[in-house]
Design an enzyme around this catalytic site. Structure first.
Site, PDB file in Angstrom:
ATOM      1  N   ASP A  13       0.932  -1.251  -0.018  1.00 61.45           N
ATOM      2  CA  ASP A  13       0.005   0.065  -0.101  1.00 61.45           C
ATOM      3  C   ASP A  13       0.972   1.242  -0.147  1.00 61.45           C
ATOM      4  O   ASP A  13       2.111   1.171  -0.170  1.00 61.45           O
ATOM      5  CB  ASP A  13      -1.049   0.087   0.897  1.00 61.45           C
ATOM      6  CG  ASP A  13      -0.249   0.160   2.535  1.00 61.45           C
ATOM      7  OD1 ASP A  13       1.138   0.168   2.672  1.00 61.45           O
ATOM      8  OD2 ASP A  13      -0.950   0.212   3.604  1.00 61.45           O
ATOM      9  N   HIS A  14       0.137   2.435   0.034  1.00 65.69           N
ATOM     10  CA  HIS A  14       1.082   3.709   0.024  1.00 65.69           C
ATOM     11  C   HIS A  14       2.083   3.815   1.332  1.00 65.69           C
ATOM     12  O   HIS A  14       3.080   4.621   0.991  1.00 65.69           O
ATOM     13  CB  HIS A  14       0.038   4.794   0.320  1.00 65.69           C
ATOM     14  CG  HIS A  14      -0.750   4.708   1.507  1.00 65.69           C
ATOM     15  ND1 HIS A  14      -1.935   3.775   1.503  1.00 65.69           N
ATOM     16  CD2 HIS A  14      -0.657   5.343   2.893  1.00 65.69           C
ATOM     17  CE1 HIS A  14      -2.251   3.854   2.913  1.00 65.69           C
ATOM     18  NE2 HIS A  14      -1.809   4.782   3.611  1.00 65.69           N
ATOM     19  N   CYS A  71       3.139  -3.378   3.960  1.00 64.85           N
ATOM     20  CA  CYS A  71       2.210  -2.426   4.461  1.00 64.85           C
ATOM     21  C   CYS A  71       3.008  -1.545   5.591  1.00 64.85           C
ATOM     22  O   CYS A  71       4.067  -1.822   5.846  1.00 64.85           O
ATOM     23  CB  CYS A  71       0.842  -2.844   4.671  1.00 64.85           C
ATOM     24  SG  CYS A  71       0.558  -3.985   6.063  1.00 64.85           S
ATOM     25  N   THR A  73       2.803  -1.701   9.034  1.00 63.33           N
ATOM     26  CA  THR A  73       3.044  -2.704   9.877  1.00 63.33           C
ATOM     27  C   THR A  73       3.464  -3.875   9.593  1.00 63.33           C
ATOM     28  O   THR A  73       4.374  -4.796  10.054  1.00 63.33           O
ATOM     29  CB  THR A  73       2.096  -2.959  10.990  1.00 63.33           C
ATOM     30  OG1 THR A  73       0.958  -3.146  10.440  1.00 63.33           O
ATOM     31  CG2 THR A  73       1.870  -1.480  11.868  1.00 63.33           C
ATOM     32  N   GLY A  74       2.685  -4.355   8.413  1.00 58.10           N
ATOM     33  CA  GLY A  74       2.756  -5.767   7.937  1.00 58.10           C
ATOM     34  C   GLY A  74       1.510  -6.729   8.317  1.00 58.10           C
ATOM     35  O   GLY A  74       1.280  -7.613   7.904  1.00 58.10           O
ATOM     36  N   GLY A  76      -1.880  -5.898   8.443  1.00 57.44           N
ATOM     37  CA  GLY A  76      -2.953  -5.903   7.529  1.00 57.44           C
ATOM     38  C   GLY A  76      -2.874  -7.081   6.461  1.00 57.44           C
ATOM     39  O   GLY A  76      -3.528  -7.848   6.112  1.00 57.44           O
ATOM     40  N   HIS A 104      10.803 -23.835   8.987  1.00 59.81           N
ATOM     41  CA  HIS A 104       9.895 -24.678   9.872  1.00 59.81           C
ATOM     42  C   HIS A 104       8.399 -24.346   9.228  1.00 59.81           C
ATOM     43  O   HIS A 104       7.465 -25.418   9.234  1.00 59.81           O
ATOM     44  CB  HIS A 104       9.675 -24.321  11.251  1.00 59.81           C
ATOM     45  CG  HIS A 104      10.769 -24.777  12.067  1.00 59.81           C
ATOM     46  ND1 HIS A 104      10.818 -24.867  13.439  1.00 59.81           N
ATOM     47  CD2 HIS A 104      12.039 -25.296  11.556  1.00 59.81           C
ATOM     48  CE1 HIS A 104      11.787 -25.256  14.043  1.00 59.81           C
ATOM     49  NE2 HIS A 104      12.784 -25.572  13.000  1.00 59.81           N
ATOM     50  N   ASN A 105       8.126 -23.172   8.737  1.00 59.13           N
ATOM     51  CA  ASN A 105       6.749 -22.808   8.120  1.00 59.13           C
ATOM     52  C   ASN A 105       6.555 -23.189   6.547  1.00 59.13           C
ATOM     53  O   ASN A 105       5.783 -22.734   5.965  1.00 59.13           O
ATOM     54  CB  ASN A 105       6.292 -21.566   8.617  1.00 59.13           C
ATOM     55  CG  ASN A 105       6.570 -21.585  10.245  1.00 59.13           C
ATOM     56  OD1 ASN A 105       7.367 -20.601  10.466  1.00 59.13           O
ATOM     57  ND2 ASN A 105       5.950 -22.494  10.920  1.00 59.13           N
ATOM     58  N   ARG A 115       6.922   0.897   7.996  1.00 57.71           N
ATOM     59  CA  ARG A 115       7.019   1.794   9.191  1.00 57.71           C
ATOM     60  C   ARG A 115       7.671   1.196  10.330  1.00 57.71           C
ATOM     61  O   ARG A 115       7.661   1.901  11.415  1.00 57.71           O
ATOM     62  CB  ARG A 115       5.630   2.314   9.722  1.00 57.71           C
ATOM     63  CG  ARG A 115       4.835   3.179   8.535  1.00 57.71           C
ATOM     64  CD  ARG A 115       3.590   3.507   8.541  1.00 57.71           C
ATOM     65  NE  ARG A 115       2.993   4.399   7.443  1.00 57.71           N
ATOM     66  CZ  ARG A 115       1.896   4.949   7.362  1.00 57.71           C
ATOM     67  NH1 ARG A 115       0.919   4.021   8.410  1.00 57.71           N
ATOM     68  NH2 ARG A 115       1.190   5.577   6.425  1.00 57.71           N
ATOM     69  N   ARG A 138       9.345 -33.370   9.926  1.00 58.20           N
ATOM     70  CA  ARG A 138       8.091 -33.239  10.844  1.00 58.20           C
ATOM     71  C   ARG A 138       7.379 -31.944  10.650  1.00 58.20           C
ATOM     72  O   ARG A 138       6.276 -32.064  10.903  1.00 58.20           O
ATOM     73  CB  ARG A 138       8.535 -33.089  12.303  1.00 58.20           C
ATOM     74  CG  ARG A 138       9.470 -32.142  12.914  1.00 58.20           C
ATOM     75  CD  ARG A 138       9.946 -32.334  14.185  1.00 58.20           C
ATOM     76  NE  ARG A 138      10.722 -31.096  14.683  1.00 58.20           N
ATOM     77  CZ  ARG A 138      12.007 -30.750  14.437  1.00 58.20           C
ATOM     78  NH1 ARG A 138      12.766 -31.555  13.417  1.00 58.20           N
ATOM     79  NH2 ARG A 138      12.548 -29.651  15.003  1.00 58.20           N
ATOM     80  N   HIS A 139       8.078 -30.762  10.093  1.00 56.08           N
ATOM     81  CA  HIS A 139       7.463 -29.628   9.738  1.00 56.08           C
ATOM     82  C   HIS A 139       6.524 -29.781   8.745  1.00 56.08           C
ATOM     83  O   HIS A 139       5.385 -29.301   8.547  1.00 56.08           O
ATOM     84  CB  HIS A 139       8.523 -28.669   9.277  1.00 56.08           C
ATOM     85  CG  HIS A 139       9.582 -28.468  10.651  1.00 56.08           C
ATOM     86  ND1 HIS A 139       9.033 -28.154  11.816  1.00 56.08           N
ATOM     87  CD2 HIS A 139      10.721 -28.647  10.500  1.00 56.08           C
ATOM     88  CE1 HIS A 139      10.074 -27.848  12.663  1.00 56.08           C
ATOM     89  NE2 HIS A 139      11.063 -28.262  11.753  1.00 56.08           N
ATOM     90  N   ARG A 142       3.245 -31.186   9.928  1.00 55.04           N
ATOM     91  CA  ARG A 142       2.401 -30.421  10.761  1.00 55.04           C
ATOM     92  C   ARG A 142       1.795 -29.236   9.643  1.00 55.04           C
ATOM     93  O   ARG A 142       0.657 -28.746  10.119  1.00 55.04           O
ATOM     94  CB  ARG A 142       3.538 -29.299  11.587  1.00 55.04           C
ATOM     95  CG  ARG A 142       3.932 -30.250  12.714  1.00 55.04           C
ATOM     96  CD  ARG A 142       4.913 -29.600  13.497  1.00 55.04           C
ATOM     97  NE  ARG A 142       5.572 -30.461  14.744  1.00 55.04           N
ATOM     98  CZ  ARG A 142       6.731 -30.253  15.252  1.00 55.04           C
ATOM     99  NH1 ARG A 142       7.668 -29.350  14.908  1.00 55.04           N
ATOM    100  NH2 ARG A 142       7.002 -31.060  16.153  1.00 55.04           N
TER     101      ARG A 142
HETATM  102  C1  RB5 Z   1      -1.953   2.399   6.414  1.00 60.46           C
HETATM  103  O1  RB5 Z   1      -2.383   3.520   7.020  1.00 60.46           O
HETATM  104  C2  RB5 Z   1      -1.961   1.092   7.375  1.00 60.46           C
HETATM  105  O2  RB5 Z   1      -2.907   1.017   8.258  1.00 60.46           O
HETATM  106  C3  RB5 Z   1      -1.566  -0.219   6.832  1.00 60.46           C
HETATM  107  O3  RB5 Z   1      -0.229   0.329   6.030  1.00 60.46           O
HETATM  108  C4  RB5 Z   1      -1.033  -1.103   7.453  1.00 60.46           C
HETATM  109  O4  RB5 Z   1      -0.130  -0.888   8.632  1.00 60.46           O
HETATM  110  C5  RB5 Z   1      -2.124  -2.080   7.969  1.00 60.46           C
HETATM  111  O5  RB5 Z   1      -1.942  -3.193   8.625  1.00 60.46           O
END
Ligand code: RB5
Length: 150
Positions: A13-14, A71, A73-74, A76, A104-105, A115, A138-139, A142
């Site tokens: 995203d942006h 995104c 935080t990653g 969403g 493992h995954n 961010r 084993r992984h 699972r």
């Molecule tokens: C966008 O503002 C923010 O919510 C998105 O990039 C992300 O962090 C969502 O999980």
């Protein structure tokens, strides 16, 4: 094909547009990996699910073997991606998680937060994730239990 050269689909995203451009350059120029860019293409505000869906659907249906989602935080993007069948999206904002998500995954989608981490760490995470093989054994057993979830 050398697994490390498997074409990758990437989306953001942006909030992580700038990181996406840097990760794309690492993939194409430094690693010689083919990249499909699912957007977004600017820092104008967008809704992250629209891009998460494009990438996750392409990996889920086998069009691409690996995906990368970014995104703010990653969080969403990983929530969206993990709703698709056969997607094992791993939110990795540190090196250890990136390595273990492969060992493992058998993660097939790497998610990072633009961010949360800087570009240098993000590149390190990317390289570790691409270069670490799945351990199987084993992984694998699972992971097969995931398929029994209704
Ligand atoms: C966008 O503002 C923010 O919510 C998105 O990039 C992300 O962090 C969502 O999980």
């Amino acid at each position: 094909m050398d697994e490390n050269k498997t074409p990758v689909i990437i989306g953001s995203d942006h909030a992580a547009y700038c990181l996406k451009e840097k990760i794309k350059a690492c993939l194409m120029e430094k690693r010689g990996v083919e990249v499909e860019d699912a957007g977004t293409h600017s820092e104008d505000s967008v809704d992250y699910p629209d891009f998460g869906i494009r990438v996750a659907d392409s990996v889920s249906t086998g069009k691409f073997g690996r995906g990368i989602l970014l995104c703010g935080t990653g969080i969403g993007m990983s929530m969206v991606a993990n709703r698709f069948p056969y997607i094992r999206a791993a939110l990795c904002n540190d090196l250890f998680s990136a390595i273990m998500s492969r060992k493992h995954n058998n993660a097939n989608v790497l998610v990072m937060g633009g961010r949360v981490i800087g570009d240098v760490l993000a590149e390190g995470i990317l390289n570790a994730w691409l270069d670490t093989p799945f351990e199987g054994g084993r992984h694998q057993l699972r992971l097969e239990k995931f398929d029994r979830i209704g």
